[in-house]
Design an enzyme around this catalytic site. Structure first.
Site, mmCIF file in Angstrom:
data_model
loop_
_atom_site.group_PDB
_atom_site.id
_atom_site.type_symbol
_atom_site.label_atom_id
_atom_site.label_comp_id
_atom_site.label_asym_id
_atom_site.label_seq_id
_atom_site.Cartn_x
_atom_site.Cartn_y
_atom_site.Cartn_z
ATOM 1 N N CYS A 30 0.867 -1.184 0.000
ATOM 2 C CA CYS A 30 0.000 0.000 0.000
ATOM 3 C C CYS A 30 0.904 1.235 0.000
ATOM 4 O O CYS A 30 1.431 1.617 1.043
ATOM 5 C CB CYS A 30 -0.890 -0.026 1.242
ATOM 6 S SG CYS A 30 -1.682 1.545 1.653
ATOM 7 N N CYS A 33 0.285 3.857 2.608
ATOM 8 C CA CYS A 33 0.659 3.386 3.948
ATOM 9 C C CYS A 33 2.153 3.586 4.194
ATOM 10 O O CYS A 33 2.563 3.967 5.291
ATOM 11 C CB CYS A 33 0.298 1.909 4.112
ATOM 12 S SG CYS A 33 -1.466 1.550 3.971
#
Length: 105
Positions: A30, A33
């Site tokens: 991600c 993230c």
């Protein structure tokens, strides 16, 4: 460095905490993230003793993520007295995280 929570430790570390808790729900692979991780670590140092900051990998906390309707990562949720008080989905710069989630912690 923020501690890690999973399905078996979430209630103890977050819901039973005597201070507010900011949970960073994240996932592997991600990019947002990865981008927000250094901000979360910095906030962990700055708010030490005032706000507990923890990370929850949605793959390791699937029941918790499902119960909290985590639809995208990263999702940041502030808990106070065991209850969700605010939430932000997606990447945000540090000042927005502080303003939206930590200003009233």
């Amino acid at each position: 460095m923020p501690s890690t929570v999973n399905d078996s430790t979430f209630d103890t570390e977050v819901r039973q905490s005597t201070i507010p808790v900011l949970v960073d729900f994240w996932g592997e692979n991600c990019p947002p993230c990865v981008m927000i991780a250094p901000i979360i670590e910095e906030l962990g140092r700055e708010y030490q003793g005032k706000v507990k900051i923890v990370k929850a990998n949605v793959s390791e906390a699937p029941q918790t993520a499902g119960a909290l309707d985590i639809m995208a990562v990263p999702t940041l949720i502030l808990f106070r007295a065991g209850e969700e008080v605010n939430r932000h989905m997606g990447f945000a710069p540090k000042d927005q995280i502080v303003d939206k989630l930590l200003a009233n912690a």
